[in-house]
Design an enzyme around this catalytic site. Structure first.
Site, PDB file in Angstrom:
ATOM      1  N   GLU A  48       1.315  12.421  -4.865  1.00 48.24           N
ATOM      2  CA  GLU A  48       1.921  11.096  -4.903  1.00 48.24           C
ATOM      3  C   GLU A  48       3.164  11.076  -5.784  1.00 48.24           C
ATOM      4  OE1 GLU A  48       1.460   8.465  -3.169  1.00 48.24           O
ATOM      5  OE2 GLU A  48      -0.279   9.206  -2.057  1.00 48.24           O
ATOM      6  N   TYR A 129       2.194   1.172  -7.402  1.00 50.79           N
ATOM      7  CA  TYR A 129       1.898   1.817  -6.118  1.00 50.79           C
ATOM      8  C   TYR A 129       1.080   3.086  -6.317  1.00 50.79           C
ATOM      9  CZ  TYR A 129       2.250   5.127  -2.408  1.00 50.79           C
ATOM     10  OH  TYR A 129       1.907   6.074  -1.482  1.00 50.79           O
ATOM     11  N   ASP A 147       3.517   1.778   0.696  1.00 51.14           N
ATOM     12  CA  ASP A 147       4.715   2.597   0.561  1.00 51.14           C
ATOM     13  C   ASP A 147       5.691   2.195   1.667  1.00 51.14           C
ATOM     14  OD1 ASP A 147       3.757   3.749   2.898  1.00 51.14           O
ATOM     15  OD2 ASP A 147       3.824   5.812   2.153  1.00 51.14           O
TER      16      ASP A 147
END
Length: 349
Positions: A48, A129, A147
């Site tokens: 990520e 996020y 996203d």
């Protein structure tokens, strides 16, 4: 847009998408198989961070190299920062590499990754996020993950007319209405895959989409009109000069200041970056600098940079920086802009 749950569309959307994902999930080196209960939090977190502002195609080989070199968060935490920064070269946003190191050390000190979205937010470099993605994918917690791919899918599903980025609260609220309580991690990854392969920015494959029956943009015949985006501002143009000092097959490298753009990275010396070409202003040391024909261009997030190229012989009297064999420059991990300049200078000389 209300974020209340449950929504009538939610069960149908989640079920249809998860069925599609079970059959079409991308095989990625950081991803567990659909329905798996044991994804590795280290691999999820690392991927990520790497994927921020970077493509899957670019990250995949770099991820493999990272986990081969540092197979665990403990190994990464123990790595010298200079090695990590060099390995990160080309992935951009170098502050992420420093945060990656700080986060690894924090996780080791804690005895492992927090397993909640709130706990993950406390880690260095982990924003809203990223915390949601790790919580959902690695720990199965219901979290709303949005996203760029997810934002596009949801904007089309609900035909949200507010332009980005102002629409993000509404997009998150809409995503909340369709995120299931179970398999939230698979759902998030399914949305990412759908946006990557089916609900693409241009020419989306709506006839192959498992969600087309409930997609407002598809029904309106205008999926490419969403998400609505505001006009991009023109990036300012800046100019600078790269200095290539060579002595006996070695080139002078410096370490950039720890804070700021490309902070802490090994680099070729550069003068000021200004609104007009600075020429030979502020060279690393006095010498008979010669300007080469042509320039090197690079685009950063907030500005464009055009670099002139200057070369000189150092004759071994320079005490600043460090000398590196020209033939081994590829192993230094120069940031992309300096790697471009080095390649151009070597071609010209």
């Amino acid at each position: 847009m209300s974020a209340k749950r449950p929504s009538e569309i939610a069960p149908k959307t989640a079920d249809a998408l998860l069925s599609w994902y079970d059959a079409h999930a991308r095989a990625l080196p950081w991803r567990a198989a659909p329905g798996s209960n044991a994804p590795d939090p280290y691999r999820v977190w690392l991927s990520e961070i790497m994927l921020q502002q970077t493509t899957v195609a670019a990250v995949t080989p770099r991820f493999a190299a990272f986990v081969a070199r540092w197979p665990s968060v403990e190994a990464l935490a123990a790595a010298p920062e200079a090695d990590l920064m060099a390995a990160w070269a080309g992935l951009g946003y170098y502050a992420r590499a420093r945060n990656l190191h700080a986060c690894a050390r924090s996780v080791v000190e804690r005895g492992g990754f927090p397993n909640t979205e709130e706990g993950l937010r406390e880690l260095p470099g982990v924003g809203a996020y990223t915390a949601a993605a790790i919580a959902a994918i690695a720990f199965g917690e219901r979290a709303v993950v949005v996203d760029a791919n997810v934002a596009r899918v949801v904007a089309r599903l609900f035909a949200l007319e507010q332009p980005l980025p102002a629409a993000m609260p509404a997009l998150r609220a809409a995503t909340d209405t369709i995120t299931p309580d179970l398999r939230a991690g698979d759902f998030a990854q399914a949305m990412m895959d759908l946006g990557s392969s089916i609900c693409t920015p241009r020419a989306p494959h709506c006839l192959a989409c498992p969600l087309s029956a409930g997609c407002a943009a598809y029904r309106a015949g205008n999926p490419e009109g969403f998400p609505v985006k505001r006009a991009k501002p023109i990036k300012p143009q800046r100019y600078g000069t790269i200095f290539w000092a060579e002595d006996a097959g070695k080139v002078l490298l410096v370490t950039r200041p720890p804070r700021g753009l490309l902070g802490g990275m090994r680099a070729l010396p550069t003068g000021p970056w200004a609104d007009a070409p600075p020429g030979l202003a502020d060279p690393p040391f006095p010498a008979e600098w010669q300007m080469l024909p042509g320039t090197v261009a690079h685009v950063f997030t907030h500005f464009r940079l055009e670099l002139a190229l200057a070369v000189a012989r150092a004759d071994g009297h320079v005490a600043v920086g460090a000398w590196w064999p020209v033939t081994e420059l590829d192993s230094v991990g120069l940031p992309s802009v300096f790697a471009k300049a080095a390649a151009a200078i070597r071609r010209a000389t």
